[in-house]
Design an enzyme around this catalytic site. Sequence first.
Site, short mmCIF file in Angstrom:
data_model
loop_
_atom_site.label_atom_id
_atom_site.label_comp_id
_atom_site.label_asym_id
_atom_site.label_seq_id
_atom_site.Cartn_x
_atom_site.Cartn_y
_atom_site.Cartn_z
N ILE A 32 0.88 -1.16 0.00
CA ILE A 32 0.00 0.00 0.00
C ILE A 32 0.92 1.22 0.00
CG2 ILE A 32 -0.23 -0.17 2.53
CD1 ILE A 32 -2.91 1.26 2.30
N SER A 33 0.72 2.11 -0.95
CA SER A 33 1.63 3.25 -1.12
C SER A 33 1.60 4.17 0.09
CB SER A 33 1.25 4.06 -2.37
OG SER A 33 1.41 3.29 -3.53
#
Length: 215
Positions: free
Chosen positions: A59-60
């Site tokens: 997840i960025s």
Amino acid sequence: MNPSAEWLKLQQEMRSQGFTDEQVLAAMESTPRHCFVPSRFRERAYENRPLPIACGQTISQPSVVAIMTQVLEVESHHKVLEVGTGSGYQAAILSRIARRVYTIERHQKLYLGAREAFRTLRLSNITAVHGDGTLGMKEQAPFDRIIVTAAAEDPPATVLEQLVVGGVMVLPVGQTDDIQRLIKLVMTDDGPHYEELNFVRFVPLVDGIPVSPSE
């Protein structure tokens, strides 16, 4: 963990770095990031860093999500395509701004997890699909905005064809983990116009669908 307090700290950090897009910040504030990370990482959900999720993906970090959302220039009447659902966090934020979000994920486990998160948060304007993101979603094209959350050497041609004239695509481009740039592409009557933005680091864009549904 107090999500409100943790979000406030994260917001202050992003503001100190110069990010001030109020629409994007409001969308992020109303989208609890801890709902999109594995339980073992929830205490770190509001740190400004990427975190591991299933299937070898990430997840960025919130600041990258914020920048990509801002650069995409989404308006309330837009139909958006996301290639690479991942955790579902980026699509959830886009859904707070756009009319409709279509998101496609090649890993079935991620697709199912994101779909459940969307249901839990009652995000009814997101359509999630399990499939090959490099093919886009022709049955729903054209799109006003397209965001790709994995790095390719070039924008996928099939996906690019699904962008309207005047539309915007944002994606990381680069041949290796160490040489990736965020690209803003605007489709004109004469073809795509490119603008290079920040250096970034994303997982690679891969075609096809994994054989094992447990991956």
